[in-house]
Design a protein around this motif. Structure first.
Motif, PDB file in Angstrom:
ATOM      1  N   PHE A 112       4.327  -0.725  -4.243  1.00  0.00           N
ATOM      2  CA  PHE A 112       3.631   0.164  -3.271  1.00  0.00           C
ATOM      3  C   PHE A 112       4.329   0.306  -1.772  1.00  0.00           C
ATOM      4  O   PHE A 112       3.956  -0.323  -0.892  1.00  0.00           O
ATOM      5  CB  PHE A 112       2.373  -0.311  -3.010  1.00  0.00           C
ATOM      6  CG  PHE A 112       1.363  -0.189  -4.121  1.00  0.00           C
ATOM      7  CD1 PHE A 112       1.212  -0.846  -5.481  1.00  0.00           C
ATOM      8  CD2 PHE A 112       0.571   0.786  -4.327  1.00  0.00           C
ATOM      9  CE1 PHE A 112       0.672  -0.602  -6.585  1.00  0.00           C
ATOM     10  CE2 PHE A 112      -0.519   0.990  -5.655  1.00  0.00           C
ATOM     11  CZ  PHE A 112      -0.280   0.442  -6.393  1.00  0.00           C
ATOM     12  N   VAL A 113       5.830   0.461  -1.955  1.00  0.00           N
ATOM     13  CA  VAL A 113       6.289   0.978  -0.788  1.00  0.00           C
ATOM     14  C   VAL A 113       6.922   2.109  -0.604  1.00  0.00           C
ATOM     15  O   VAL A 113       7.436   2.826  -1.790  1.00  0.00           O
ATOM     16  CB  VAL A 113       7.572  -0.277  -0.590  1.00  0.00           C
ATOM     17  CG1 VAL A 113       6.759  -1.543  -0.359  1.00  0.00           C
ATOM     18  CG2 VAL A 113       8.363  -0.302  -2.003  1.00  0.00           C
ATOM     19  N   HIS A 123       7.939   0.510 -11.782  1.00  0.00           N
ATOM     20  CA  HIS A 123       7.704   1.790 -11.121  1.00  0.00           C
ATOM     21  C   HIS A 123       7.334   1.721  -9.753  1.00  0.00           C
ATOM     22  O   HIS A 123       7.010   0.810  -9.079  1.00  0.00           O
ATOM     23  CB  HIS A 123       6.038   2.184 -11.514  1.00  0.00           C
ATOM     24  CG  HIS A 123       6.018   2.211 -13.258  1.00  0.00           C
ATOM     25  ND1 HIS A 123       6.651   3.303 -13.962  1.00  0.00           N
ATOM     26  CD2 HIS A 123       5.573   1.225 -14.195  1.00  0.00           C
ATOM     27  CE1 HIS A 123       6.345   3.145 -15.245  1.00  0.00           C
ATOM     28  NE2 HIS A 123       5.681   1.957 -15.390  1.00  0.00           N
ATOM     29  N   LYS A 124       7.722   2.828  -8.980  1.00  0.00           N
ATOM     30  CA  LYS A 124       7.974   2.925  -7.743  1.00  0.00           C
ATOM     31  C   LYS A 124       6.915   3.933  -7.105  1.00  0.00           C
ATOM     32  O   LYS A 124       7.357   5.153  -7.414  1.00  0.00           O
ATOM     33  CB  LYS A 124       9.419   3.152  -7.166  1.00  0.00           C
ATOM     34  CG  LYS A 124      10.306   1.810  -7.358  1.00  0.00           C
ATOM     35  CD  LYS A 124      11.629   2.083  -6.926  1.00  0.00           C
ATOM     36  CE  LYS A 124      12.473   2.759  -7.959  1.00  0.00           C
ATOM     37  NZ  LYS A 124      13.849   2.588  -7.774  1.00  0.00           N
ATOM     38  N   MET A 125       6.140   3.818  -6.173  1.00  0.00           N
ATOM     39  CA  MET A 125       5.362   4.897  -5.624  1.00  0.00           C
ATOM     40  C   MET A 125       6.245   5.637  -4.515  1.00  0.00           C
ATOM     41  O   MET A 125       6.319   7.033  -4.561  1.00  0.00           O
ATOM     42  CB  MET A 125       4.421   4.184  -4.495  1.00  0.00           C
ATOM     43  CG  MET A 125       3.317   5.289  -3.920  1.00  0.00           C
ATOM     44  SD  MET A 125       2.017   4.353  -2.918  1.00  0.00           S
ATOM     45  CE  MET A 125       2.649   4.462  -1.173  1.00  0.00           C
ATOM     46  N   ALA A 164      -1.355   8.848  -3.251  1.00  0.00           N
ATOM     47  CA  ALA A 164      -0.279   8.200  -4.051  1.00  0.00           C
ATOM     48  C   ALA A 164      -0.680   6.691  -4.484  1.00  0.00           C
ATOM     49  O   ALA A 164      -0.442   6.216  -5.389  1.00  0.00           O
ATOM     50  CB  ALA A 164       1.081   8.298  -3.392  1.00  0.00           C
ATOM     51  N   ALA A 165      -1.056   6.005  -3.366  1.00  0.00           N
ATOM     52  CA  ALA A 165      -1.562   4.715  -3.587  1.00  0.00           C
ATOM     53  C   ALA A 165      -2.662   4.438  -4.551  1.00  0.00           C
ATOM     54  O   ALA A 165      -2.730   3.617  -5.159  1.00  0.00           O
ATOM     55  CB  ALA A 165      -1.941   3.808  -2.254  1.00  0.00           C
ATOM     56  N   PHE A 200       1.187  -4.363  -2.435  1.00  0.00           N
ATOM     57  CA  PHE A 200      -0.127  -3.602  -2.746  1.00  0.00           C
ATOM     58  C   PHE A 200      -1.219  -4.125  -1.644  1.00  0.00           C
ATOM     59  O   PHE A 200      -2.172  -3.502  -1.489  1.00  0.00           O
ATOM     60  CB  PHE A 200      -0.695  -4.314  -4.140  1.00  0.00           C
ATOM     61  CG  PHE A 200      -2.073  -3.466  -4.712  1.00  0.00           C
ATOM     62  CD1 PHE A 200      -2.021  -2.066  -4.396  1.00  0.00           C
ATOM     63  CD2 PHE A 200      -3.136  -4.086  -4.991  1.00  0.00           C
ATOM     64  CE1 PHE A 200      -3.185  -1.239  -5.005  1.00  0.00           C
ATOM     65  CE2 PHE A 200      -4.090  -3.674  -5.286  1.00  0.00           C
ATOM     66  CZ  PHE A 200      -4.397  -2.210  -5.346  1.00  0.00           C
ATOM     67  N   THR A 201      -1.126  -5.207  -0.662  1.00  0.00           N
ATOM     68  CA  THR A 201      -2.051  -5.423   0.233  1.00  0.00           C
ATOM     69  C   THR A 201      -2.017  -4.588   1.155  1.00  0.00           C
ATOM     70  O   THR A 201      -3.000  -4.277   1.844  1.00  0.00           O
ATOM     71  CB  THR A 201      -1.676  -7.029   0.906  1.00  0.00           C
ATOM     72  OG1 THR A 201      -0.274  -6.774   1.427  1.00  0.00           O
ATOM     73  CG2 THR A 201      -1.778  -8.206   0.022  1.00  0.00           C
TER      74      THR A 201
END
Lengths: 204, 204
Positions: free
Chosen positions: A58-59, A91-93, A112-113, A137-138
């Motif tokens: 989540f970056v 997997h990459k956001m 997207a998140a 993810f935090t």
């Protein structure tokens, strides 16, 4: 460090084996580097157990885990070719989640998140992976893009034997409370303090 | 996390590039798990840079890193077969160091630890590895089996561009002072506290 006896045995109706093999929610938080690094180190053990590994980043920038990603992709290939270890999905956001291939724009990070979390919830329901790394993810939780209570409930009710590691600063208290293990990293000394910038192989 | 500007630029006569690429001594210490795990996570990045990785385990039992060892041996094989990443060597004191094949007995742990360090010093002098993981090396230092001052001097004077990561509790102050980066892990919550013993894939 040794496989010692626990100090107390809870009255929870579980056998030692059941308690021992309980799937875990692990949170790596704190102000210092090492949170994700330790999560990927842990994932090496899961890989060796043959668990299907799922990494979800989540970056925005994909740069910072390029070493870990290459290594885990290589390990996934080892599995596919020889059967050693477990399969690996990464997997990459930042590039648009691979299952949608929709490129995220500056304005729709929140969407997207949320989409990333919804896919993870589906996979948890399907028992798709043995170990999930929800890297950074935090932040979507902290910023309110993904509902913490829903995440906690989904993690609590997940079926089967799936471990979940969540990394990043500002872990919401409800998530910390729901975790079986919380690791906090603290800075003591860092070369950045004496004017050094990041370097390859160490910072990414 | 981003590759930001350092807060201060030291007056050490180095260019930014020289300072940036300075080889590091990193210490992972503290009371909590995650020290070695984070070190092996870091080593994934070094592997991806193509650095020759050398792991030296100063522990009696070989059980606790079996996942990491399998994964790194697999990565070393990937390198040998395809040229991706770097070569990997993994040495364990518990079974007798592989370069001597002399089985250590209960009584000569101190001698075996010293022998391990002497080999590492030789390799540092030869610039044999790009990244060294000296796992649990703080214990032989703490117990006085290996002289801390000699280790600090050898690390300080090592030639070339070799990163060294040392893990374990009770890191001697002289080592902490000599390190470029010290990561401390702190326990917040752990399933052991509620009566759970270690489990495969997580604890080893």
């Amino acid at each position: 460090m040794p496989q010692g006896k626990p100090e107390t045995v809870p009255d929870d109706g579980l056998t030692t084996r059941q308690r021992r093999n309980r799937p875990l929610v692990i949170v790596h938080t704190g102000e210092m580097k090492g949170k994700s690094t330790a999560a990927f180190g842990l994932a090496l053990r899961g890989w060796n157990q043959g668990w299907p590994i799922g990494v979800f980043q989540f970056v925005k920038s994909a740069k910072w885990r390029v070493g870990e990603e290459s290594a885990f992709r290589a390990l996934g290939k080892v599995h596919d070719e020889t059967g050693e270890g477990g399969p690996v999905e990464w997997h990459k956001m930042g590039e648009g989640w691979s299952w949608t291939r929709k490129k995220s724009t500056e304005s729709d990070h929140a969407a997207a998140a949320l989409e990333g979390w919804q896919e993870i919830a589906r996979r948890l329901s399907d028992e798709r992976h043995g170990l999930y790394v929800l890297d950074e993810f935090t932040y979507p939780l902290h910023w309110g893009w993904v509902d913490v209570e829903e995440v906690v409930a989904t993690l609590r009710d997940r079926p089967g034997h799936q471990h979940v590691i969540i990394t990043g600063r500002y872990a919401p208290q409800a998530l910390v409370d729901a975790a079986d293990l919380v690791m906090q990293t603290t800075k003591v000394a860092h070369p950045m303090d004496s004017g050094q910038k990041g370097q390859k192989g160490i910072e990414w």
